[in-house]
Design a protein around this motif. Structure first.
Motif, PDB file in Angstrom:
ATOM      1  N   GLN A   1       0.834  -1.204   0.000  1.00 11.84           N
ATOM      2  CA  GLN A   1       0.000   0.000   0.000  1.00 11.84           C
ATOM      3  C   GLN A   1       0.868   1.252   0.000  1.00 11.84           C
ATOM      4  O   GLN A   1       1.971   1.258   0.552  1.00 11.84           O
ATOM      5  CB  GLN A   1      -0.923   0.000   1.217  1.00 11.84           C
ATOM      6  N   PHE A   2       0.332   2.318  -0.574  1.00 14.43           N
ATOM      7  CA  PHE A   2       1.076   3.582  -0.640  1.00 14.43           C
ATOM      8  C   PHE A   2       0.893   4.351   0.669  1.00 14.43           C
ATOM      9  O   PHE A   2       0.171   5.346   0.750  1.00 14.43           O
ATOM     10  CB  PHE A   2       0.624   4.394  -1.851  1.00 14.43           C
ATOM     11  N   ARG A   3       1.565   3.843   1.705  1.00 14.79           N
ATOM     12  CA  ARG A   3       1.549   4.483   3.011  1.00 14.79           C
ATOM     13  C   ARG A   3       2.962   4.980   3.322  1.00 14.79           C
ATOM     14  O   ARG A   3       3.945   4.440   2.797  1.00 14.79           O
ATOM     15  CB  ARG A   3       1.096   3.486   4.086  1.00 14.79           C
ATOM     16  N   PRO A   4       3.099   5.981   4.179  1.00 14.70           N
ATOM     17  CA  PRO A   4       4.431   6.559   4.426  1.00 14.70           C
ATOM     18  C   PRO A   4       5.448   5.570   4.967  1.00 14.70           C
ATOM     19  O   PRO A   4       6.623   5.612   4.589  1.00 14.70           O
ATOM     20  CB  PRO A   4       4.154   7.690   5.434  1.00 14.70           C
ATOM     21  N   GLU A   5       5.000   4.652   5.841  1.00 12.96           N
ATOM     22  CA  GLU A   5       5.954   3.730   6.453  1.00 12.96           C
ATOM     23  C   GLU A   5       6.530   2.718   5.456  1.00 12.96           C
ATOM     24  O   GLU A   5       7.564   2.095   5.722  1.00 12.96           O
ATOM     25  CB  GLU A   5       5.316   2.986   7.636  1.00 12.96           C
ATOM     26  N   LYS A   6       5.876   2.544   4.300  1.00 13.26           N
ATOM     27  CA  LYS A   6       6.386   1.610   3.295  1.00 13.26           C
ATOM     28  C   LYS A   6       7.655   2.128   2.624  1.00 13.26           C
ATOM     29  O   LYS A   6       8.378   1.368   1.983  1.00 13.26           O
ATOM     30  CB  LYS A   6       5.312   1.317   2.239  1.00 13.26           C
ATOM     31  N   ASP A   7       7.902   3.419   2.754  1.00 15.39           N
ATOM     32  CA  ASP A   7       9.147   4.044   2.284  1.00 15.39           C
ATOM     33  C   ASP A   7       9.407   3.797   0.797  1.00 15.39           C
ATOM     34  O   ASP A   7      10.495   3.366   0.393  1.00 15.39           O
ATOM     35  CB  ASP A   7      10.335   3.551   3.118  1.00 15.39           C
ATOM     36  N   HIS A   8       8.420   4.111  -0.035  1.00 17.54           N
ATOM     37  CA  HIS A   8       8.604   4.015  -1.486  1.00 17.54           C
ATOM     38  C   HIS A   8       9.706   4.943  -2.014  1.00 17.54           C
ATOM     39  O   HIS A   8      10.368   4.593  -3.001  1.00 17.54           O
ATOM     40  CB  HIS A   8       7.286   4.298  -2.204  1.00 17.54           C
ATOM     41  N   PRO A   9       9.921   6.134  -1.393  1.00 18.01           N
ATOM     42  CA  PRO A   9      11.029   6.973  -1.883  1.00 18.01           C
ATOM     43  C   PRO A   9      12.383   6.272  -1.854  1.00 18.01           C
ATOM     44  O   PRO A   9      13.217   6.478  -2.742  1.00 18.01           O
ATOM     45  CB  PRO A   9      11.001   8.181  -0.931  1.00 18.01           C
ATOM     46  N   LEU A  10      12.606   5.410  -0.843  1.00 17.25           N
ATOM     47  CA  LEU A  10      13.860   4.666  -0.773  1.00 17.25           C
ATOM     48  C   LEU A  10      13.989   3.736  -1.980  1.00 17.25           C
ATOM     49  O   LEU A  10      15.076   3.594  -2.556  1.00 17.25           O
ATOM     50  CB  LEU A  10      13.917   3.862   0.533  1.00 17.25           C
ATOM     51  N   GLN A  11      12.889   3.116  -2.394  1.00 15.38           N
ATOM     52  CA  GLN A  11      12.919   2.231  -3.567  1.00 15.38           C
ATOM     53  C   GLN A  11      13.322   3.007  -4.821  1.00 15.38           C
ATOM     54  O   GLN A  11      14.157   2.545  -5.604  1.00 15.38           O
ATOM     55  CB  GLN A  11      11.540   1.598  -3.771  1.00 15.38           C
ATOM     56  N   ILE A  12      12.700   4.177  -4.980  1.00 19.67           N
ATOM     57  CA  ILE A  12      12.963   4.974  -6.187  1.00 19.67           C
ATOM     58  C   ILE A  12      14.400   5.495  -6.188  1.00 19.67           C
ATOM     59  O   ILE A  12      15.086   5.442  -7.220  1.00 19.67           O
ATOM     60  CB  ILE A  12      11.947   6.136  -6.276  1.00 19.67           C
ATOM     61  N   ARG A  13      14.878   5.978  -5.046  1.00 20.58           N
ATOM     62  CA  ARG A  13      16.250   6.499  -4.980  1.00 20.58           C
ATOM     63  C   ARG A  13      17.270   5.390  -5.208  1.00 20.58           C
ATOM     64  O   ARG A  13      18.273   5.573  -5.902  1.00 20.58           O
ATOM     65  CB  ARG A  13      16.492   7.188  -3.634  1.00 20.58           C
ATOM     66  N   ALA A  14      17.017   4.215  -4.608  1.00 21.65           N
ATOM     67  CA  ALA A  14      17.936   3.085  -4.789  1.00 21.65           C
ATOM     68  C   ALA A  14      17.939   2.622  -6.244  1.00 21.65           C
ATOM     69  O   ALA A  14      18.998   2.309  -6.810  1.00 21.65           O
ATOM     70  CB  ALA A  14      17.538   1.931  -3.869  1.00 21.65           C
ATOM     71  N   PHE A  15      16.760   2.595  -6.860  1.00 26.02           N
ATOM     72  CA  PHE A  15      16.650   2.198  -8.265  1.00 26.02           C
ATOM     73  C   PHE A  15      17.388   3.196  -9.163  1.00 26.02           C
ATOM     74  O   PHE A  15      18.105   2.810 -10.104  1.00 26.02           O
ATOM     75  CB  PHE A  15      15.175   2.100  -8.656  1.00 26.02           C
ATOM     76  N   ALA A  16      17.226   4.495  -8.864  1.00 27.51           N
ATOM     77  CA  ALA A  16      17.917   5.530  -9.648  1.00 27.51           C
ATOM     78  C   ALA A  16      19.430   5.391  -9.508  1.00 27.51           C
ATOM     79  O   ALA A  16      20.170   5.543 -10.494  1.00 27.51           O
ATOM     80  CB  ALA A  16      17.460   6.913  -9.189  1.00 27.51           C
ATOM     81  N   LYS A  17      19.880   5.081  -8.304  1.00 29.09           N
ATOM     82  CA  LYS A  17      21.324   4.909  -8.084  1.00 29.09           C
ATOM     83  C   LYS A  17      21.840   3.678  -8.834  1.00 29.09           C
ATOM     84  O   LYS A  17      22.945   3.698  -9.387  1.00 29.09           O
ATOM     85  CB  LYS A  17      21.603   4.780  -6.581  1.00 29.09           C
ATOM     86  N   PHE A  18      21.025   2.625  -8.858  1.00 27.75           N
ATOM     87  CA  PHE A  18      21.409   1.424  -9.605  1.00 27.75           C
ATOM     88  C   PHE A  18      21.552   1.744 -11.095  1.00 27.75           C
ATOM     89  O   PHE A  18      22.526   1.358 -11.743  1.00 27.75           O
ATOM     90  CB  PHE A  18      20.368   0.321  -9.389  1.00 27.75           C
ATOM     91  N   LEU A  19      20.567   2.472 -11.651  1.00 29.70           N
ATOM     92  CA  LEU A  19      20.619   2.830 -13.071  1.00 29.70           C
ATOM     93  C   LEU A  19      21.824   3.709 -13.378  1.00 29.70           C
ATOM     94  O   LEU A  19      22.460   3.578 -14.430  1.00 29.70           O
ATOM     95  CB  LEU A  19      19.334   3.558 -13.484  1.00 29.70           C
ATOM     96  N   GLU A  20      22.133   4.573 -12.426  1.00 32.50           N
ATOM     97  CA  GLU A  20      23.271   5.481 -12.605  1.00 32.50           C
ATOM     98  C   GLU A  20      24.582   4.710 -12.682  1.00 32.50           C
ATOM     99  O   GLU A  20      25.488   5.057 -13.450  1.00 32.50           O
ATOM    100  CB  GLU A  20      23.299   6.471 -11.433  1.00 32.50           C
ATOM    101  N   LYS A  21      24.683   3.629 -11.901  1.00 30.39           N
ATOM    102  CA  LYS A  21      25.920   2.855 -11.854  1.00 30.39           C
ATOM    103  C   LYS A  21      25.998   1.797 -12.948  1.00 30.39           C
ATOM    104  O   LYS A  21      27.059   1.239 -13.216  1.00 30.39           O
ATOM    105  CB  LYS A  21      26.056   2.160 -10.493  1.00 30.39           C
ATOM    106  N   THR A  22      24.846   1.505 -13.571  1.00 33.32           N
ATOM    107  CA  THR A  22      24.821   0.464 -14.591  1.00 33.32           C
ATOM    108  C   THR A  22      25.502   0.956 -15.864  1.00 33.32           C
ATOM    109  O   THR A  22      25.391   2.114 -16.244  1.00 33.32           O
ATOM    110  CB  THR A  22      23.360   0.074 -14.910  1.00 33.32           C
ATOM    111  N   ALA A  23      26.188   0.058 -16.491  1.00 34.29           N
ATOM    112  CA  ALA A  23      26.926   0.407 -17.718  1.00 34.29           C
ATOM    113  C   ALA A  23      25.997   0.997 -18.765  1.00 34.29           C
ATOM    114  O   ALA A  23      24.904   0.479 -19.016  1.00 34.29           O
ATOM    115  CB  ALA A  23      27.617  -0.838 -18.272  1.00 34.29           C
ATOM    116  N   LEU A  24      26.425   2.095 -19.371  1.00 37.99           N
ATOM    117  CA  LEU A  24      25.613   2.796 -20.373  1.00 37.99           C
ATOM    118  C   LEU A  24      25.324   1.912 -21.579  1.00 37.99           C
ATOM    119  O   LEU A  24      24.307   2.064 -22.249  1.00 37.99           O
ATOM    120  CB  LEU A  24      26.320   4.085 -20.814  1.00 37.99           C
ATOM    121  N   GLY A  25      26.206   0.998 -21.880  1.00 37.92           N
ATOM    122  CA  GLY A  25      26.032   0.174 -23.065  1.00 37.92           C
ATOM    123  C   GLY A  25      25.049  -0.962 -22.881  1.00 37.92           C
ATOM    124  O   GLY A  25      24.710  -1.641 -23.838  1.00 37.92           O
TER     125      GLY A  25
END
Length: 491
Positions: free
Chosen positions: A307-331
């Motif tokens: 559920q989209f509740r504050p304690e589920k901490d969806h922002p952490l998922q999005i930030r971690a996913f963005a960091k993963f994409l940033e570190k992933t090889a461009l190719g």
């Protein structure tokens, strides 16, 4: 000096002269309160007898009521509610089942249909719904400060409305409103039980305030001020004491995990009537999904379920996913996509989803993140069947039905290293790994990369281990444990 002594003696004599009348007045007021409460209790009993129905055998039908103001929310707590009612209907066929709800925007038929559509749960007998007008009293948005106290007192008023509309024989709080338990027990003369998903306050929450750590329930301006932190700690301790008093009034206490058990035993101190009943997970439906050697090869999916509740901490998922994409090889050609699946209970949840979408835009991952809100069960199943990773980020998640469903569907789970996931779910099965745990953005980002770098054979092995481990959370196991726990309420 003599004048000072005279004044002091006069003050003492005045206080003594007021003490006896004050004592009598206090006693009289207490007696009046007891008489009023006893009168209300007798009136409610009389009203219950007048409205009682008789069954086919001529005997008075037992009325079993569940207090669940958000019964149409579509989360794990609602799955517990409908499975509990279904289990009771099978065993106690002649009883009348009531659900107190604040979902006034839908009909009872629509609620039952929604339970079937979302959870694949079909009740064997009709359920009576008592619609409550004052559900706003338990909305967190109504109490920007002293939220725990405000919601708890609000639940008492909401419980009073429920009691005025229907006086049951058995009352079960299935949503965590412990302050309603004494109301139904002592005024309604009910046998009371509760299923605790998450303690309203926990010793972990006390430690967060004590150590001045910022969390969703501990604002940054409080953590920066030592005085405010101390005042909030006193408030939390006083609330925890009262919470323990009201919770211990329950005749039967069921908790959903080892983590919740630890905190409830610490706060309520009612070990003799407390037991762990793992929540029901529709594992068989997900186990029926074929487990191939590798999932979709055209596009990888990472699925978040909750559920989209504050304690589920969806922002952490999005930030971690963005960091993963940033570190992933461009190719790399097939970058994964993050699918956030969950239910929205109200306008606040919808606003939270909009804020998450804005966060995706700010981090530049909006093209790689999709939101699926209040989707049907069959659609949910399809997304889980296609996903490689199941993502969950709530700190101290009490249990995690969504985690179990992800594992049963064959995804490799990545959950928070705390609470139920750590103690009960993502644990080794016969010595073999069943999933992964993480704590912060870097952990999650690195573990996503680690999972995707595994060979398809290794991923298949982990998925098979996870599937075999979740059978202990099946609906049938819940029904047996639940019926055994509530048995004394029906004697």
């Amino acid at each position: 000096m003599a004048a000072g002594g005279f004044c002091l003696c006069s003050l003492v004599r005045l206080l003594c002269s007021l003490f006896i009348p004050g004592l009598f007045l206090s006693g009289a007021l207490c007696l009046c309160l007891v008489v009023v409460l006893w009168g209300i209790r007798l009136w409610l009993q009389q009203r219950k007898n007048q409205l009682a129905s008789t069954g086919k055998d001529g005997k008075r039908q037992l009325v079993v009521a569940f207090f669940h103001p958000y019964c149409n929310a579509g989360g794990g707590g609602e799955r517990v509610l409908w499975c509990a009612i279904r289990a009771l209907q099978k065993k106690y066929k002649d009883a009348i089942y009531v659900v107190y709800t604040g979902d006034k925007d839908v009909t009872g038929e629509q609620i039952v249909e929604s339970a079937f559509r979302r959870f694949n749960i079909k009740l064997t007998h009709p359920v009576k719904f008592v619609f409550l007008e004052k559900r706003y009293l338990v909305e967190a948005s109504l109490y920007p400060h002293f939220t725990l106290l405000g919601q708890s007192l609000g639940s008492v008023l909401l419980g009073w409305e429920a009691l005025m509309k229907c006086v049951p024989d058995v009352y079960i709080d299935s949503m965590g409103y412990a302050f309603t338990l004494p109301l139904f027990k002592y005024l309604g003369s009910c046998r009371v039980g509760c299923y605790v998903h998450y303690p309203t306050i926990s010793t972990d929450m006390l430690s967060v305030v004590r150590s001045q750590n910022a969390r969703f329930n501990n604002a940054a301006f409080i953590t920066r001020n030592p005085l405010l932190s101390k005042l909030k700690l006193v408030y939390y301790y006083l609330f925890a004491f009262v919470y323990g008093l009201v919770g211990s009034r329950s005749d039967v206490i069921m908790v959903n995990s080892s983590w919740t058990l630890k905190h409830i035993l610490s706060l309520w101190r009612a070990g003799a009537c407390t037991s762990v009943v793992y929540p029901p997970c529709d594992v068989q439906t997900f186990l029926d999904i074929p487990l191939h050697e590798e999932k979709s090869t055209t596009e990888y999916f990472i699925v978040s379920l909750g559920q989209f509740r504050p304690e589920k901490d969806h922002p952490l998922q999005i930030r971690a996913f963005a960091k993963f994409l940033e570190k992933t090889a461009l190719g790399q050609q097939s970058l994964p996509k993050l699918i956030l699946i969950g239910g929205c209970r109200n306008q606040q949840d919808e606003q939270r989803v909009n804020r998450l979408k804005k966060l995706c835009e700010e981090l530049g991952v909006d093209k790689k993140v999709e939101f699926k809100v209040n989707i049907p069960f069959e659609e949910l199943k399809k997304y889980l069947a296609d996903a490689i990773i199941g993502l969950h980020t709530m700190w101290n998640e009490h249990f995690g039905i969504g985690i179990v469903e992800c594992m049963a569907a064959g995804t490799i789970i990545l959950a928070h290293n705390s609470g139920g996931p750590k103690l009960d779910i993502v644990v080794p099965y016969e010595g073999h790994i069943t999933g992964f745990l993480a704590e912060n953005e870097d952990d999650y980002s690195e573990t996503i990369a680690q999972i995707l770098s595994l060979s398809s054979e290794k991923r298949l092995e982990i998925r098979q281990n996870a599937r075999q481990s979740v059978n202990r959370f099946a609906d049938q196991e819940f029904e047996v444990a639940f019926l055994l726990s509530v048995e004394q309420l029906f004697k």
